[in-house]
Motif scaffolding. Structure first.
Motif, short mmCIF file in Angstrom:
data_model
loop_
_atom_site.label_atom_id
_atom_site.label_comp_id
_atom_site.label_asym_id
_atom_site.label_seq_id
_atom_site.Cartn_x
_atom_site.Cartn_y
_atom_site.Cartn_z
N MET A 1 46.56 21.34 27.15
CA MET A 1 47.91 21.67 26.73
C MET A 1 48.14 23.18 26.70
SD MET A 1 49.84 20.70 23.23
CE MET A 1 48.92 21.88 22.27
N SER A 4 48.15 24.55 30.23
CA SER A 4 49.41 24.13 30.84
C SER A 4 50.55 25.06 30.41
CB SER A 4 49.72 22.69 30.40
OG SER A 4 51.04 22.36 30.71
N HIS A 5 50.54 25.39 29.13
CA HIS A 5 51.56 26.30 28.60
C HIS A 5 51.48 27.66 29.29
CE1 HIS A 5 54.30 27.70 25.37
NE2 HIS A 5 53.75 28.86 25.68
N GLY A 8 52.80 27.46 32.67
CA GLY A 8 54.26 27.33 32.61
C GLY A 8 54.96 28.68 32.52
N GLU A 9 54.25 29.66 31.96
CA GLU A 9 54.83 31.00 31.85
C GLU A 9 55.03 31.66 33.22
OE1 GLU A 9 52.75 32.11 27.53
OE2 GLU A 9 52.04 33.08 29.35
N ALA A 27 50.14 22.80 36.08
CA ALA A 27 50.55 22.78 34.68
C ALA A 27 50.98 21.38 34.26
CB ALA A 27 51.71 23.77 34.46
N LEU A 31 49.29 19.02 31.47
CA LEU A 31 50.09 18.55 30.35
C LEU A 31 50.00 17.02 30.25
CD1 LEU A 31 52.01 19.18 28.04
CD2 LEU A 31 53.90 19.21 29.66
N MET A 238 55.78 28.57 21.20
CA MET A 238 55.76 27.16 21.58
C MET A 238 56.35 26.28 20.49
SD MET A 238 52.45 24.97 22.76
CE MET A 238 52.15 23.87 21.41
N ILE B 89 60.94 26.76 29.13
CA ILE B 89 59.72 25.96 29.30
C ILE B 89 58.77 26.16 28.13
CG2 ILE B 89 57.57 25.76 30.64
CD1 ILE B 89 59.18 25.99 33.17
N THR B 90 58.56 27.40 27.75
CA THR B 90 57.57 27.67 26.70
C THR B 90 58.07 27.30 25.31
OG1 THR B 90 58.37 29.94 26.58
CG2 THR B 90 56.43 29.53 27.96
N ARG B 91 59.35 26.94 25.20
CA ARG B 91 59.89 26.61 23.88
C ARG B 91 60.40 25.18 23.80
NH1 ARG B 91 64.18 31.25 23.22
NH2 ARG B 91 64.27 31.00 25.49
N ALA B 92 60.19 24.40 24.83
CA ALA B 92 60.67 23.02 24.83
C ALA B 92 60.17 22.31 23.57
CB ALA B 92 60.18 22.30 26.07
N LEU B 95 56.62 17.54 23.97
CA LEU B 95 55.80 17.59 25.19
C LEU B 95 56.47 16.82 26.32
CD1 LEU B 95 52.15 17.28 23.81
CD2 LEU B 95 53.49 19.34 24.27
N LYS B 98 59.10 19.01 27.73
CA LYS B 98 58.46 20.12 28.44
C LYS B 98 58.01 19.66 29.84
CE LYS B 98 54.86 23.53 27.39
NZ LYS B 98 54.11 24.03 26.22
N ALA B 99 57.44 18.47 29.90
CA ALA B 99 56.99 17.95 31.19
C ALA B 99 58.19 17.75 32.13
CB ALA B 99 56.23 16.64 31.00
N MET B 102 59.40 21.20 33.31
CA MET B 102 58.48 21.79 34.30
C MET B 102 58.64 21.11 35.66
SD MET B 102 54.76 22.21 32.61
CE MET B 102 54.30 23.55 31.54
#
Lengths: 250, 357
Positions: A1, A4-5, A8-9, A27, A31, A238, B89-92, B95, B98-99, B102
């Protein structure tokens, strides 16, 4: 996780469009794997968004900031080779994780190939890329020892997972008897990892780093909830939205 | 996020398009010779018969130029369009979300790839097109110059921005240029999926806590008008449209598509439990369509001129990613040069990506 984060950046920042796709793809795979594993333990979102830094058990390696593309690739090489070798071994066993590992091993084989191909290109590309790749390998080397420490708790769970495993005699031809009870022979895994990484690094005309493979703290700190400073900031970003709306569903 | 190609029709009155207007034939060079006239006649007949024009077919230079411009703008919109969503993305907040996000941003990069490839069949290259984008000589959709300020914006973009894009793009699946039409078939499928996800995201917020509902409403309030602007200027100000429609690149006018979009959105907004920020929207029994309020074309022109909220930020990030990635691309090229001939090595990166994407 966590890895993956970090990957994602990269979205919207990658050096070529193909890498936007590839990094997002990796990613997403990671995830997906994390969600399966977290769901085995409890509620995935509660575990992801409501634990504090000290309660996270991830490797310090995966929380390291992206740095330049070479740093990202170095981190990915170290981790993907590890994950691939580990999942191969778990998949060959008959434990709880064998099925999951068998599914994930196909994904991580691709991640490994992607990382290895880029190490070759960057290492054996231009003088600049060679230097950057070498520096990426050096910078992350200190976090690699942690991957091979038997994990308390996890190892106990793994005992049921892979008792009597003989599957670990596969690739490297090392003996399959595991002292740790996880079904994974960590020393054998480490030597398989070292030889795989060494082969790629040398083929890429790079030099295997020689520094220590763990910091002043014992290797395995991440597994005890001891992290590096950037990690807290990563979690703050996050978790912020989720924590701002307690009890909401999304 | 979907790209749109309509909204910049006015200022891209490229001289080339005028030079060889449909009926006029290859007027630019003076008297057309018989061979040119025959080629043009064959082209016109193919377009009239709804045949597809393919890369090796003869085509008027203005048709080629118009398509390159439009497809480039479309491709650029896909990659610039990654930014406002990647911002979250980093604040979704879960999970699962977020997926989904992405995967969506990854799809957009993929759409960019299809569209650059399709544009390359016209004799340009991705590098050349990107250089023009970075130099500000080619554009991307105005919508991506608005900021994503809350999580609900991700849903509003899916529902409204992708919705507007689909309304614009579905007719492009029948575009006279084959490679573009085929790319659009693939893209529209994925876009529809994204739009449903955006709608579903907003629905979850709208039915959630009071704060979530307010967040959703605020996002819709901010994205509604910019979404309507995605269809481009009103028909009487859209000089380019006529030619594009004659060539069957475009099938409907800006205003027709905008009207269609409003008619689709009104009931959807009701189902969402959200309002649209336009007091003048009402059903017009006579027309069988919704009336709606006037668009602020001054704002639209400002955004197109580079004075929108995020123009500077978007292009700067794109340029920076490109510049900072230069050493990586150089390395890949140098490596390929060293290792191509006796290659026992595995795939090139591009093939590699496509297999698994």
């Amino acid at each position: 996780m966590v890895l993956s984060h970090r990957l994602g950046e990269w979205a919207g920042h990658a050096p070529v469009l193909e890498e936007e796709v590839a990094l997002a793809n990796i990613a997403l795979d990671l995830l997906g794997q994390a969600r399966v594993l977290l769901s085995l333990v409890g509620d995935e979102d509660e575990l992801a968004y409501l634990r504090e830094e000290r309660a996270f058990r991830n490797l310090q390696l995966v929380e390291q900031p992206n740095g330049d593309f070479a740093h990202t690739i170095a981190r990915q090489l170290y981790f993907s080779v590890y994950q691939h070798l580990l999942y191969e071994r778990l998949a060959a066993g008959d434990g709880e994780f064998a099925g999951l590992a068998a599914k994930a091993v196909k994904e991580v084989a691709y991640h490994r190939d992607h990382a290895e191909q880029w190490v070759l290109r960057l290492g054996d590309g231009t003088a600049e890329s060679h230097e950057r790749m070498q520096s990426g390998l050096e910078a992350l080397w200190r976090f690699t020892g942690e991957m091979f420490q038997p994990v308390e708790g996890l190892d106990a769970a793994g005992t049921t997972a892979a008792t009597g495993t003989t599957g670990t005699t596969d690739t490297a031809g090392a003996t399959g008897t595991s002292g740790s009870g996880s079904g994974v022979d960590w020393a054998e895994l480490e030597s398989a990892w070292l030889s795989a990484v060494t082969a790629t690094v040398e083929r890429a005309t790079l030099t295997l780093p020689t520094g220590p493979r763990s910091g002043a703290w014992a290797a395995g700190a991440g597994r005890q909830g001891l992290h590096t400073e950037p990690f807290g900031r990563m979690l703050a970003e996050m978790q912020h939205l989720h924590r701002s709306h307690p009890g909401a569903s999304w | 996020m979907a790209a749109v190609t309509a909204d910049q029709k006015t200022q891209s009155t490229s001289g080339t398009a005028k030079a060889a207007g449909t009926g006029a034939g290859p007027a630019a060079g003076g008297a057309p010779d018989a061979a040119d006239a025959a080629l043009l006649a064959a082209f016109d007949a193919a377009v009239a018969a709804d045949d597809r024009i393919e890369p090796r077919d003869w085509m008027p230079e203005a048709y080629r130029a118009t398509l390159i411009r439009q497809m480039a703008q479309h491709a650029h919109s896909e990659i610039i369009g990654m930014q406002p969503e990647a911002n979250w993305i980093t604040r979704a907040p879960s999970l699962r979300r977020k997926a989904i996000l992405m995967a969506k941003v990854q799809d957009e990069a993929g759409h960019g790839l299809y569209l650059y490839s399709a544009a390359e069949t016209l004799g340009t290259s991705r590098e050349e097109l990107l250089d023009k984008l970075h130099a500000g000589r080619q554009r991307y959709s105005s919508i991506f110059n608005y900021p994503t300020l809350t999580w609900a914006d991700v849903g509003a973009i899916g529902w409204l921005v992708d919705g507007a894009a689909i309304t614009n793009q579905v007719p492009l699946c029948r575009c006279s240029y084959g490679p573009y039409a085929r790319a659009m078939v693939r893209i529209c499928k994925e876009e529809s999926f994204h739009q449903r996800q955006g709608y579903e995201l907003l629905l979850a917020l709208s039915r959630g806590t009071e704060a979530q509902h307010a967040m959703a409403q605020d996002a819709v309030d901010r994205w509604w008008w910019p979404s309507l602007m995605m269809f481009g200027p009103p028909d009487d100000a859209s000089s380019h449209s006529e030619q594009s429609m004659a060539w069957k690149i475009k099938r409907h006018s800006n205003d027709e598509l905008r009207q269609r979009f409003v008619d689709i959105c009104v009931p959807q907004a009701e189902a969402l439990g959200l309002t649209l920020p336009d007091p003048d929207i009402r059903w017009n029994e006579e027309r069988g369509q919704h009336d709606f309020g006037a668009i602020d074309w001054t704002e639209f022109q400002q955004v197109l001129k580079g004075n929108g909220p995020c123009n500077e930020q978007r292009i700067t990030q794109r340029r920076r990613a490109h510049e900072e990635g230069a050493w990586v691309r150089d390395a890949a090229a140098a490596y390929a040069a060293k290792h191509t001939t006796p290659s026992t090595r595995t795939a090139q990166p591009a093939q590699h990506v496509e297999e698994t994407a």
